[in-house]
Design a protein around this motif. Structure first.
Motif, PDB file in Angstrom:
ATOM      1  N   GLY A   1       0.826  -1.205   0.000  1.00 15.18           N
ATOM      2  CA  GLY A   1       0.000   0.000   0.000  1.00 15.18           C
ATOM      3  C   GLY A   1       0.854   1.247   0.000  1.00 15.18           C
ATOM      4  N   VAL A   2       0.214   2.389   0.003  1.00 14.53           N
ATOM      5  CA  VAL A   2       0.921   3.672  -0.003  1.00 14.53           C
ATOM      6  C   VAL A   2       0.870   4.253   1.409  1.00 14.53           C
ATOM      7  CG1 VAL A   2       1.021   5.990  -0.968  1.00 14.53           C
ATOM      8  CG2 VAL A   2       0.325   4.062  -2.416  1.00 14.53           C
ATOM      9  N   HIS A   3       2.052   4.586   1.942  1.00 14.70           N
ATOM     10  CA  HIS A   3       2.138   5.055   3.317  1.00 14.70           C
ATOM     11  C   HIS A   3       3.046   6.278   3.382  1.00 14.70           C
ATOM     12  CE1 HIS A   3       0.378   1.175   4.416  1.00 14.70           C
ATOM     13  NE2 HIS A   3       1.265   0.637   3.581  1.00 14.70           N
ATOM     14  N   ALA A   4       2.604   7.301   4.086  1.00 18.39           N
ATOM     15  CA  ALA A   4       3.388   8.527   4.225  1.00 18.39           C
ATOM     16  C   ALA A   4       4.613   8.293   5.092  1.00 18.39           C
ATOM     17  CB  ALA A   4       2.528   9.631   4.826  1.00 18.39           C
ATOM     18  N   GLY A   5       5.731   8.909   4.681  1.00 12.22           N
ATOM     19  CA  GLY A   5       6.940   8.903   5.488  1.00 12.22           C
ATOM     20  C   GLY A   5       7.114  10.243   6.179  1.00 12.22           C
ATOM     21  N   LEU A   6       8.317  10.490   6.694  1.00  8.29           N
ATOM     22  CA  LEU A   6       8.585  11.757   7.354  1.00  8.29           C
ATOM     23  C   LEU A   6       8.619  12.920   6.373  1.00  8.29           C
ATOM     24  CD1 LEU A   6      11.382  10.559   9.809  1.00  8.29           C
ATOM     25  CD2 LEU A   6       9.063  11.289  10.446  1.00  8.29           C
ATOM     26  N   GLY A   7       9.018  12.641   5.123  1.00 10.61           N
ATOM     27  CA  GLY A   7       9.056  13.687   4.110  1.00 10.61           C
ATOM     28  C   GLY A   7      10.211  14.661   4.238  1.00 10.61           C
ATOM     29  N   TRP A   8      11.276  14.259   4.917  1.00  8.73           N
ATOM     30  CA  TRP A   8      12.421  15.156   5.075  1.00  8.73           C
ATOM     31  C   TRP A   8      13.274  15.215   3.818  1.00  8.73           C
ATOM     32  CZ3 TRP A   8      14.596  13.531  10.558  1.00  8.73           C
ATOM     33  CH2 TRP A   8      13.613  13.785  11.526  1.00  8.73           C
ATOM     34  N   ILE A   9      13.305  14.125   3.066  1.00  5.89           N
ATOM     35  CA  ILE A   9      14.012  14.090   1.784  1.00  5.89           C
ATOM     36  C   ILE A   9      13.012  13.577   0.750  1.00  5.89           C
ATOM     37  CG2 ILE A   9      15.892  13.073   0.453  1.00  5.89           C
ATOM     38  CD1 ILE A   9      17.569  12.959   2.942  1.00  5.89           C
ATOM     39  N   PRO A  10      12.580  14.423  -0.187  1.00  5.89           N
ATOM     40  CA  PRO A  10      11.527  14.023  -1.125  1.00  5.89           C
ATOM     41  C   PRO A  10      11.906  12.786  -1.932  1.00  5.89           C
ATOM     42  CG  PRO A  10      11.861  16.398  -1.204  1.00  5.89           C
ATOM     43  CD  PRO A  10      12.980  15.832  -0.377  1.00  5.89           C
ATOM     44  N   GLY A  11      10.979  11.865  -2.015  1.00  2.00           N
ATOM     45  CA  GLY A  11      11.227  10.646  -2.775  1.00  2.00           C
ATOM     46  C   GLY A  11      10.248   9.559  -2.381  1.00  2.00           C
ATOM     47  N   GLU A  12      10.429   8.402  -2.995  1.00  2.00           N
ATOM     48  CA  GLU A  12       9.520   7.278  -2.784  1.00  2.00           C
ATOM     49  C   GLU A  12      10.328   6.002  -2.580  1.00  2.00           C
ATOM     50  OE1 GLU A  12       5.584   6.771  -4.997  1.00  2.00           O
ATOM     51  OE2 GLU A  12       6.911   5.388  -6.086  1.00  2.00           O
ATOM     52  N   VAL A  13       9.876   5.158  -1.674  1.00  2.00           N
ATOM     53  CA  VAL A  13      10.521   3.873  -1.421  1.00  2.00           C
ATOM     54  C   VAL A  13       9.756   2.802  -2.184  1.00  2.00           C
ATOM     55  CG1 VAL A  13      11.169   2.187   0.327  1.00  2.00           C
ATOM     56  CG2 VAL A  13      11.374   4.632   0.816  1.00  2.00           C
ATOM     57  N   ARG A  14      10.433   2.164  -3.155  1.00  2.00           N
ATOM     58  CA  ARG A  14       9.802   1.203  -4.057  1.00  2.00           C
ATOM     59  C   ARG A  14      10.542  -0.131  -4.025  1.00  2.00           C
ATOM     60  NH1 ARG A  14      10.358   5.032  -9.368  1.00  2.00           N
ATOM     61  NH2 ARG A  14       9.189   6.862  -8.600  1.00  2.00           N
ATOM     62  N   LEU A  15       9.862  -1.165  -4.483  1.00  2.00           N
ATOM     63  CA  LEU A  15      10.469  -2.477  -4.627  1.00  2.00           C
ATOM     64  C   LEU A  15      11.608  -2.408  -5.648  1.00  2.00           C
ATOM     65  CD1 LEU A  15      10.224  -5.542  -3.871  1.00  2.00           C
ATOM     66  CD2 LEU A  15       8.786  -5.768  -5.915  1.00  2.00           C
ATOM     67  N   ILE A  16      12.716  -3.057  -5.347  1.00  2.00           N
ATOM     68  CA  ILE A  16      13.824  -3.129  -6.289  1.00  2.00           C
ATOM     69  C   ILE A  16      13.380  -3.906  -7.528  1.00  2.00           C
ATOM     70  CG2 ILE A  16      16.140  -4.047  -6.692  1.00  2.00           C
ATOM     71  CD1 ILE A  16      16.636  -3.740  -3.667  1.00  2.00           C
ATOM     72  N   GLU A  17      13.562  -3.318  -8.691  1.00  2.00           N
ATOM     73  CA  GLU A  17      13.252  -3.988  -9.952  1.00  2.00           C
ATOM     74  C   GLU A  17      14.571  -4.437 -10.579  1.00  2.00           C
ATOM     75  OE1 GLU A  17      10.838  -1.501 -12.385  1.00  2.00           O
ATOM     76  OE2 GLU A  17       9.263  -1.290 -10.870  1.00  2.00           O
ATOM     77  N   ALA A  18      15.027  -5.587 -10.162  1.00  2.00           N
ATOM     78  CA  ALA A  18      16.337  -6.066 -10.590  1.00  2.00           C
ATOM     79  C   ALA A  18      16.248  -6.764 -11.942  1.00  2.00           C
ATOM     80  CB  ALA A  18      16.914  -7.008  -9.540  1.00  2.00           C
TER      81      ALA A  18
END
Length: 206
Positions: free
Chosen positions: A99-116
């Motif tokens: 799902g989509v979950h908010a982080g602290l937002g101190w460094i803009p970006g998104e945490v995604r699954l590694i697409e190796a």
């Protein structure tokens, strides 16, 4: 060197190993704590993290006043901050694990699954090269220990402090002002990790 290091206890980090590594790196006073008042008086703050993004963010948010104390001390007072593994990922705007979950937002970006690439295993586990970007704070070239399936995709490439390769480039560290986060585990990275922690303990900002 820092007088007091706050190692945040929010039920989601390998606290014993990180504490021992900080001690070995020369930290004279380490407070393992879930007390926001300890955070407000710390000279350095370390946020470890093991597990899923949402669970870690939920654990941090469940401590009354903790996020407010972190923001006051790190964003307001600009004390040096180190996030480790999921503790680094929580710096992002959001994570998309289960799902989509908010982080602290101190460094803009998104945490995604590694697409190796085909034939490359996920999770990314074991020793791998850390290649710092020019001018990146604290990060040196060397080998560190990684264990993760999700990675930090920064919205601004200037916030990427180091990369590694796992079937393609993967963010190994992010940095912004007095904030640095590492995807690898310095507490499991032997001499390389201890050297990083020593530099963090000596780091002054600005």
């Amino acid at each position: 060197m820092a007088e007091r290091v706050a190692l945040i206890d929010y039920g989601a980090g390998n606290l014993h190993s990180v504490h021992n590594a900080l001690k070995a790196a020369g930290a004279p006073d380490i407070a393992v704590s879930a007390d926001p008042d300890i955070v407000r008086n710390a000279d350095r703050i370390v946020l470890p993290g093991v597990g899923a993004f949402a669970a870690c963010m939920g654990g941090l948010a469940a401590i009354p006043g903790m996020i407010d104390a972190l923001e006051a001390r790190v964003l307001g007072d600009r004390v040096p901050f180190l996030g480790i593994c999921v503790g680094m990922q929580l710096l992002a705007t959001r994570g998309v694990e289960h799902g989509v979950h908010a982080g602290l937002g101190w460094i803009p970006g998104e945490v995604r699954l590694i697409e190796a690439a085909p034939g490359i295993k996920v999770p990314h586990m074991g020793w791998n090269d850390v290649v710092p970007e020019a001018g990146a704070p604290l990060i040196a070239h060397g080998e560190a220990y990684f264990l993760h399936s999700y990675h930090f995709v920064a919205a601004d490439e200037s916030h990427v402090a180091a990369r590694t390769d796992h079937g393609g480039p993967v963010t190994a560290a992010v940095a912004r002002d007095n904030i640095i986060g590492v995807q690898f585990h310095p507490e499991k990275s032997q001499a390389y990790g201890l050297d990083l922690l020593r530099r963090f303990l000596d780091w002054s900002w600005p």
